[in-house]
Design a protein around this motif. Structure first.
Motif, PDB file in Angstrom:
ATOM      1  N   SER A 141       0.830  -1.197   0.000  1.00 47.67           N
ATOM      2  CA  SER A 141       0.000   0.000   0.000  1.00 47.67           C
ATOM      3  C   SER A 141       0.866   1.250   0.000  1.00 47.67           C
ATOM      4  O   SER A 141       1.986   1.255   0.514  1.00 47.67           O
ATOM      5  N   ALA A 142       0.318   2.313  -0.581  1.00 49.25           N
ATOM      6  CA  ALA A 142       0.917   3.641  -0.470  1.00 49.25           C
ATOM      7  C   ALA A 142      -0.042   4.519   0.315  1.00 49.25           C
ATOM      8  O   ALA A 142      -1.256   4.486   0.093  1.00 49.25           O
ATOM      9  N   VAL A 143       0.488   5.287   1.259  1.00 51.90           N
ATOM     10  CA  VAL A 143      -0.331   6.131   2.126  1.00 51.90           C
ATOM     11  C   VAL A 143       0.040   7.588   1.885  1.00 51.90           C
ATOM     12  O   VAL A 143       1.218   7.948   1.912  1.00 51.90           O
ATOM     13  N   ILE A 144      -0.948   8.405   1.652  1.00 51.36           N
ATOM     14  CA  ILE A 144      -0.733   9.846   1.478  1.00 51.36           C
ATOM     15  C   ILE A 144      -1.422  10.561   2.626  1.00 51.36           C
ATOM     16  O   ILE A 144      -2.619  10.359   2.867  1.00 51.36           O
ATOM     17  N   ILE A 145      -0.674  11.404   3.325  1.00 53.16           N
ATOM     18  CA  ILE A 145      -1.241  12.143   4.447  1.00 53.16           C
ATOM     19  C   ILE A 145      -1.061  13.637   4.206  1.00 53.16           C
ATOM     20  O   ILE A 145      -0.203  14.065   3.433  1.00 53.16           O
ATOM     21  N   CYS A 163       5.174  -0.618   3.353  1.00 49.96           N
ATOM     22  CA  CYS A 163       4.282   0.366   2.745  1.00 49.96           C
ATOM     23  C   CYS A 163       5.046   1.643   2.399  1.00 49.96           C
ATOM     24  O   CYS A 163       6.087   1.945   2.977  1.00 49.96           O
ATOM     25  N   ILE A 164       4.502   2.389   1.455  1.00 50.15           N
ATOM     26  CA  ILE A 164       5.052   3.672   1.056  1.00 50.15           C
ATOM     27  C   ILE A 164       4.247   4.765   1.735  1.00 50.15           C
ATOM     28  O   ILE A 164       3.025   4.690   1.815  1.00 50.15           O
ATOM     29  N   ARG A 207      -0.119  -1.648  -4.785  1.00 48.59           N
ATOM     30  CA  ARG A 207      -1.348  -2.035  -5.487  1.00 48.59           C
ATOM     31  C   ARG A 207      -2.561  -1.240  -5.045  1.00 48.59           C
ATOM     32  O   ARG A 207      -3.646  -1.409  -5.595  1.00 48.59           O
ATOM     33  N   ARG A 208      -2.402  -0.402  -4.035  1.00 45.59           N
ATOM     34  CA  ARG A 208      -3.519   0.434  -3.570  1.00 45.59           C
ATOM     35  C   ARG A 208      -2.950   1.689  -2.935  1.00 45.59           C
ATOM     36  O   ARG A 208      -1.789   1.735  -2.526  1.00 45.59           O
ATOM     37  N   ILE A 209      -3.798   2.707  -2.850  1.00 43.52           N
ATOM     38  CA  ILE A 209      -3.413   3.973  -2.232  1.00 43.52           C
ATOM     39  C   ILE A 209      -4.452   4.337  -1.185  1.00 43.52           C
ATOM     40  O   ILE A 209      -5.663   4.231  -1.430  1.00 43.52           O
TER      41      ILE A 209
END
Length: 353
Positions: free
Chosen positions: A42-46, A73-74, A102-104
């Motif tokens: 997963s990629a996490v944007i905060i 995770c990213i 594969r997901r954000i």
């Protein structure tokens, strides 16, 4: 030959939005989620000024902006705007500068209106060509939510737009029955679940889209959550059988109306286009969310529509009907626009055609 683009959901990365009012548990939820084996890609944007901190999980940074967490995770922050951040992530992934994902997951600040982010994912070609909206998750603080919902329209809107409602701090409140009833009145189409310290199976949290890319199947009933509008637990004022807005002593709550319209006969696309265009132009600010599946005259497969306020995803054609139910069904979540108003406009458009 269909005039509509075929659905390409299976080819686009899912993006899930995690929102919720200040202190409602988004940080705890995200940290718990990213410890699950199923979430390592997963990629996490905060938000740069958001509440989430993953410092104790960091392993390395890439270009001072992107962090690789211990879970694999990213993680990155929104430096300028979300569109650019999303595009930069995809470019870095394609260049091999960061591990594949594969997901954000996008986390908002506690006071944020989630609608602009949803609109970006629905109808910005620089983003929607590669990404698709999967699930809107809203965390709800069992202790403070009643007070917040009374006084903060942002909190009400976060609830109204959600696909999943997670009630946090349940252990600190003796009875959450009244709160859950209020949440169902605000958004009967959302699944409500209590979470203990952010612990939840990701499989039960995400995957609220119309298409399940892994199982290659269409799930209209799940996407629309039809049982909330047609089953025995449908709430007065929200059922598609009821023409009146709900009566509630909370001003914010009383203005939020949810209902479903169903049509047995195939619809004329030009009439539908004029109808929705008039709604967007006249009452776009109050058209919180619209999603539906349409049986159109001359189209062999169902057409899907999805919008927030005045911004709609371009309609797409599915590969086929999932079952024998060929009705057109549209779910509306509005602020002060009644079912009678929407249906009356539809009848006026048809009469003028």
């Amino acid at each position: 030959m269909s005039l509509f683009e075929s659905d390409k959901s299976a080819q686009r990365l899912p993006v899930s939005l995690i929102t919720g009012f200040l202190g409602s548990g988004k940080t705890t939820l995200l940290n718990r989620l990213l410890r699950h084996d199923d979430m390592t890609d997963s990629a996490v944007i905060i938000n740069e000024y958001g509440e989430v901190s993953f410092d104790h999980l960091l392993v390395e940074r890439v270009d001072g902006e992107v962090a690789v967490l211990a879970s694999g995770c990213i993680c990155c922050t929104i430096r300028s705007d979300l569109e650019q951040t999303l595009r930069d992530l995809l470019v870095k992934r394609d260049r091999g500068e960061i591990p594949p994902f594969r997901r954000i997951l996008v986390e908002t600040t506690g006071l944020a209106d989630p609608a602009p982010i949803v609109q970006l994912l629905l109808n910005n070609p620089l983003v929607s060509h590669f990404l698709r909206l999967d699930t809107i998750v809203t965390t709800v603080d069992a202790v403070n939510a009643p007070h917040q919902l009374d006084r903060q329209y942002e909190a009400v809107k976060q609830v109204a737009l959600a696909d999943r409602l997670l009630v946090t701090k349940r252990d600190l409140v003796e009875d959450v029955g009244a709160l859950e009833q209020r949440l169902r009145q605000l958004n009967p189409g959302a699944n409500i679940e209590a979470v203990d310290h952010g612990e939840i199976d990701p499989a039960n949290l995400f995957g609220a889209g119309l298409i399940d890319p892994e199982k290659k199947r269409i799930d209209v009933a799940r996407w629309l959550n039809e049982h909330a509008f047609t089953g025995p637990h449908a709430h007065a004022g929200h059922s598609h059988h009821d023409h009146h807005a709900p009566h509630d002593h909370h001003d914010h709550d009383a203005s939020i109306i949810s209902f479903m319209l169903a049509f047995d006969e195939p619809l004329d696309w030009m009439a539908v286009t004029h109808w929705l265009a008039h709604l967007r132009n006249a009452r776009g600010a109050d058209l919180l969310r619209v999603k539906g599946i349409l049986n159109l005259q001359g189209e062999p497969a169902p057409i899907v529509i999805h919008g927030v306020h005045h911004v709609f995803h371009p309609p797409v054609a599915l590969s086929g009907w999932p079952d024998n139910d060929r009705r057109s069904r549209i779910v509306f979540i509005t602020r002060g626009i009644s079912r009678a108003d929407v249906l009356g406009l539809w009848q006026a458009v048809r009469a003028a055609a």
